[in-house]
Design an enzyme around this catalytic site. Structure first.
Site, PDB file in Angstrom:
ATOM      1  N   HIS A 133      36.303  40.297  45.504  1.00 17.36           N
ATOM      2  CA  HIS A 133      36.773  41.230  44.483  1.00 17.36           C
ATOM      3  C   HIS A 133      36.368  40.672  43.112  1.00 17.36           C
ATOM      4  O   HIS A 133      36.254  39.458  42.939  1.00 17.36           O
ATOM      5  CB  HIS A 133      38.300  41.296  44.612  1.00 17.36           C
ATOM      6  CG  HIS A 133      38.982  42.300  43.742  1.00 17.36           C
ATOM      7  ND1 HIS A 133      39.278  42.061  42.419  1.00 17.36           N
ATOM      8  CD2 HIS A 133      39.456  43.545  44.009  1.00 17.36           C
ATOM      9  CE1 HIS A 133      39.908  43.113  41.910  1.00 17.36           C
ATOM     10  NE2 HIS A 133      40.024  44.029  42.854  1.00 17.36           N
ATOM     11  N   LYS A 235      50.741  45.037  46.040  1.00 15.21           N
ATOM     12  CA  LYS A 235      50.097  45.415  47.304  1.00 15.21           C
ATOM     13  C   LYS A 235      50.975  45.089  48.504  1.00 15.21           C
ATOM     14  O   LYS A 235      50.596  45.360  49.635  1.00 15.21           O
ATOM     15  CB  LYS A 235      48.758  44.681  47.452  1.00 15.21           C
ATOM     16  CG  LYS A 235      47.700  45.108  46.445  1.00 15.21           C
ATOM     17  CD  LYS A 235      46.323  44.568  46.841  1.00 15.21           C
ATOM     18  CE  LYS A 235      45.407  44.401  45.651  1.00 15.21           C
ATOM     19  NZ  LYS A 235      44.837  45.653  45.156  1.00 15.21           N
ATOM     20  N   CYS A 377      36.110  47.552  42.992  1.00 14.82           N
ATOM     21  CA  CYS A 377      36.060  46.270  42.274  1.00 14.82           C
ATOM     22  C   CYS A 377      35.309  45.215  43.069  1.00 14.82           C
ATOM     23  O   CYS A 377      35.711  44.044  43.105  1.00 14.82           O
ATOM     24  CB  CYS A 377      37.461  45.772  41.936  1.00 14.82           C
ATOM     25  SG  CYS A 377      38.352  46.880  40.857  1.00 14.82           S
TER      26      CYS A 377
END
Ligand SMILES: Cc1ncc(COP(=O)(O)O)c(C=O)c1O
Ligand SMILES: Cc1ncc(COP(=O)(O)O)c(C=O)c1O
Lengths: 420, 165, 420, 165
Positions: A133, A235, A377
């Site tokens: 990421h 998350k 991302c």
């Protein structure tokens, strides 16, 4: 989808009940129920998390570590209690190892910039992987510019796994090996312990970006043996505004302060300052107190269900999704990442014929199906995949087979709309 | 609900008003160490003079609340003349008494204190006599004040480390 | 308390109604009502703020700027809408000038470290004041060590005001002048526009730490004319986990990215990255979304009451407090800071005879009176005052004369307990 | 609730499937500028050849969704051969049409778009003819897609800036 998948563990999660714990899943969108398939982006929050934060604000809100009255003690106990819960949830040895940040991105920046600036010299090799990421790429790019470190990349193979054939050469002389435990695009679960050992064997510090791992699998940072592990609250059923950097006490002690100001000091004079003890040395200013309370409630919630059960459920549901989409769309759909659900999380990046992902998800949206389109991302990885963007459906504990079916129906609808 | 009397025992207020061993020692030979309580701003300076593994002299300066000041004063009386082994045992015993776990409070409520998940046994050996220091036992009912009470001891331990190295 | 105070504006705030908006004020502590006098530390939150966050999580929770479905659009609109509200609340020219951080501390670190590292050279003078909070000191100490900047201090006079007699000399050659608009210890309101002009006259960048100002007085950053202004959500009826850095577009453009990762980029390749536009260039990773929603609701709440009314109320209440404490305790009490309530906010740092502040507040706590004791993250200032710690009672819009009376009664009780 | 037909007009899908002026130009002499839509990953490259204050040629490459690709294609047809003044007027008109304010949505809901508090008047002059570009008007009902539609124009403006400097 050609390899023989490993047997799928029995799914013991009562998803019907779990769904009821998440108020947003009652919402209707354009007259249809919300089918939320974007948990790799952010998860929804169970009522218990919202209630814990609300109760904190309604009963004990005060600043921490400095209060000399009851509700300030309660607030401090709530913050530090949450730290203890998080420590236990990921198998930390001590809550001194748990630093609260604002998100995983700050945690990884802290590693690169506080530890890295203090320890890295021009030419020092830092090894990352092609499936990172941006949060585990851009801070290192900044150190390339600033210090002149050398950035090395572990490649991804055609099956979506890390290609470790040249690992020894890549880590040779490295000072840092930093990698995701699970890809947020491919779902790939990487061999964390093997990479940590390779890092340590080469004398490098091992950094794990576990942002996609901790929410979905039982995690034991001590067993991993890494030096730093970063993850993010939103998350894993927790609120926005909080992330976690775990580090061994040895490495945290060897890391100078990062952000500085109140809370993180023992003393300040007109000529200098003395940092506080771990972990507060890294927590400058008023911390995300209510957010820590929410994260504590989130790990209580997940721990109550059992992370083995969460993983088994997602494993089974991922297998169902791979099979369903494969059967219904055959060669029209390409699902990236490992074919065997045992080797991946429930993150399904796919392309459907030549319909652009953003056009696909536009049609999905009409049907209340929430799927992300974009580069997630992870532009370097997308470039390796030869895609500018993918559609990504990602599963979590509150998803079920009906959600996967709704996704498949939405793909059909898009296919109809764009007249194939 | 603990009352203020549990915290402010008479002997504590006496040490606060009439602190023992207040002052400074030339350093070197004495070891000089500063301690800070980031919570409420207590500052303490300990001057420690060790000879033949024994605390020959100790002096305290700095500013702080009644709990931190009286704890420092009591500590200074308790360790003066003792061997370093005795001092370490005392310190373990005192910190054991101050350990919030002993009071079987929920570990989750341990606050900005010593907060290992697997705290070692608190090490209160059977034959360590705390004497006057016992008066500070009530502090654990006021978790915020534990840092005040342990400041002097933590600073002393630091001084021991520094003088031995 | 000897100067002739300026006339006190009429108090038009209906405090009885305001109190009802704050759920925590219904709480009892040790059988007494909660008397919360620590708002300079953190403020309480009105129901409207808690409801807004709850509604966000229950209806629109999704990640922002990347969603391709309805609730993600709603989440983005909520975040950016909050940015607009904050921009209007402080008189920004554009919402591109509003960067969300995790707290004021991060905002000030961003200034020192992103702008500072890029623009400051060894020997460059940076001017701060003796009444700064550690958040506006320690980052500069780090630059002293790292770059070798020269730190200069504007002194505080005996009345608690900045001593500007040597201002010209102090700012001569300076690159930065960074100061608090209101002291969190003395309540002193500093002459922001004069200091900004002095900074600009010397060619320096002007940075205002408005953490204690924005919650209490009408603020117009454009009128101030500074380059950067930092403040924090949790002190202005908003949640923890969010702060704000305001900056002119010119200076933000001249500032390189700070924390880096997702969201703050336009492009990332294996060899480098291109930052995003303002303000997102400075917002790495998932932003504090729900917290922004809460902050938006907080400025709606404050704006609804009117910041003039809030200020008038606090002005009147501060005057009442100064008079009451002066009359009841005479020479036994020393209240630091300006004697004229027109020149200060409702932050009352005091000492009472030789009772240590922490012992004072211990007795207060028995009576439900929440007052902070300590150095208030301003150790250099405390040292100038000749104190290691003070007790600090701080007032906000939900406090009234009864709260001040409760404080005075608590001082009496402490006096009794310690047998004077 | 706007329907998908508001977004995906036939002419848009036509430009998407048969993009005009696709390709590259040697640069220099052409100006080459890249544009990115961080939302969904659209990438566009514009090659702009200006002679005597007039767009002599323009080419588009890159990848993106139907909206960004068709908008780029339409833009290329609309500006080719125009004077720079005409191009700027067109761009203002187009961006005016894409301005969410015009649609009297709540300014608070403006999203990750152009979000001045005091947006200038949108500058849609009375005599600027948008022609085919009108087909993109439905995009404003899908706020997220506005960035897709304006990407080509913003990148073009950047190319104009660069070639003039
Ligand atoms: C004047 C001043 N500046 C900065 C801060 C730091 O704010 P935060 O802790 O929210 O970063 C505070 C409050 O603690 C303050 O009073
Ligand atoms: C693998 C991975 N690392 C890091 C992050 C960054 O997390 P955050 O945006 O919360 O900082 C994400 C999620 O966006 C992620 O998926």
């Amino acid at each position: 989808m050609t390899a023989t998948p490993a047997p799928i563990p029995t799914d013991t999660l009562d998803v019907e009940r779990v769904k009821k714990d998440f108020p947003i899943l009652d919402r209707e969108v354009r007259g249809r129920r919300l089918v939320y398939l974007d948990s790799a982006n952010t998860s929804q929050k169970p009522r218990a998390v919202l209630d814990a934060m609300q109760a904190y604000y309604e009963r004990s809100n005060a600043n921490v570590h400095r209060g000399t009255y009851l509700i300030a003690e309660e607030a401090t106990a709530a913050l530090e209690g949450a730290r203890g819960k998080v420590a236990r949830f990921v198998g930390a040895r001590s809550q001194r190892e748990i630093v609260f940040t604002k998100n995983a991105t700050e945690a990884l920046n802290l590693v690169a910039k506080a530890w890295g600036r203090a320890h890295l010299r021009p030419g020092d090799p830092v090894v990352i992987t092609e499936l990172e990421h941006h949060a585990n790429i851009v801070p290192w790019h900044q150190l390339v510019d600033e210090i002149g470190i050398e950035l090395r990349w572990i490649p991804v193979d055609a099956g979506g796994h890390l290609d470790l054939s040249a690992l020894d050469r890549l880590v040779d002389g490295a000072r840092v090996v930093s990698f995701a435990a699970m890809s947020n695009v491919l779902g790939t679960i990487t061999p964390v312990e093997r990479l940590v050992q390779a890092a340590h064997g080469a004398g490098a510090v091992a950094v794990v970006d576990a942002s996609q791992y901790v929410p979905h699998l039982p995690t034991d940072v001590t067993a991993w043996g890494a030096d730093f592990v970063a993850f993010t609250g939103h998350k894993m059923c927790g609120p926005t505004g909080i992330g976690v950097l775990w580090g061994t006490e040895a490495i945290l002690d060897a890391t100078p302060p990062f952000l500085t100001g109140g809370e993180m000091i023992l003393n300040v004079t007109k000529t200098g300052f003395t940092p506080n003890e771990l972990p507060w040395k890294f927590e400058a200013g008023t911390p995300p107190i209510a957010e820590a309370v929410g994260l504590g409630a989130a790990v209580d919630y997940l721990g109550g269900l059992g992370m083995e059960a969460v993983r088994a459920h997602e494993h089974a549901l991922t297998a169902y999704a791979l099979t369903t989409l494969g059967e219904r769309f055959g060669d029209d759909i390409t699902i990236h990442g490992p074919a065997d659900p045992a080797e991946r999380g429930g993150v399904l990046s796919f392309s459907y014929r030549d319909v652009h992902p953003h056009d696909l998800t536009q049609v999905f949206d009409e049907r209340g199906v929430c799927v992300r389109a974009g580069h997630h991302c992870a532009k370097p990885l997308l470039r390796e995949l030869g895609e500018a963007a993918t559609a990504r459906a990602s599963l979590y504990l509150y998803n079920d087979e009906a959600d996967v079916d709704a996704l498949a129906d939405a793909i059909d609808a898009a296919s109809d709309f764009f007249s194939f | 609900m603990p009352g203020l009397e549990d915290l402010y025992r008479e002997i504590i207020l006496d040490h606060y008003r009439n602190p023992r061993n207040r002052g400074e020692l030339p350093s070197p030979p004495a070891t000089r160490v500063e301690g800070f309580n980031p919570l409420c701003g207590d500052e303490i300076v300990i001057y420690l003079d060790v000879e033949d593994d024994r605390v020959k002299d100790v002096r305290i300066s700095g500013q702080g609340c009644s709990i931190s000041q009286s704890s420092a004063s009591m500590m200074s009386s308790a360790v003066k003349g003792r061997t370093l082994d005795e001092v370490r045992a005392l310190s373990r015993a005192f910190k054991g008494m101050m350990s919030i776990h002993e009071q079987s409070l929920d570990a989750d409520a341990s606050g900005n204190g010593d907060s290992d998940i697997d705290d070692e046994a608190d090490g209160t050996g059977p034959d360590v006599k705390l004497g006057d220091l016992e008066a500070l036992r009530g502090v654990v009912k006021f978790p915020v004040r534990i840092k005040c009470a342990t400041l002097a001891w933590n600073t002393l331990l630091q001084a021991l480390d520094e003088q031995s190295s």
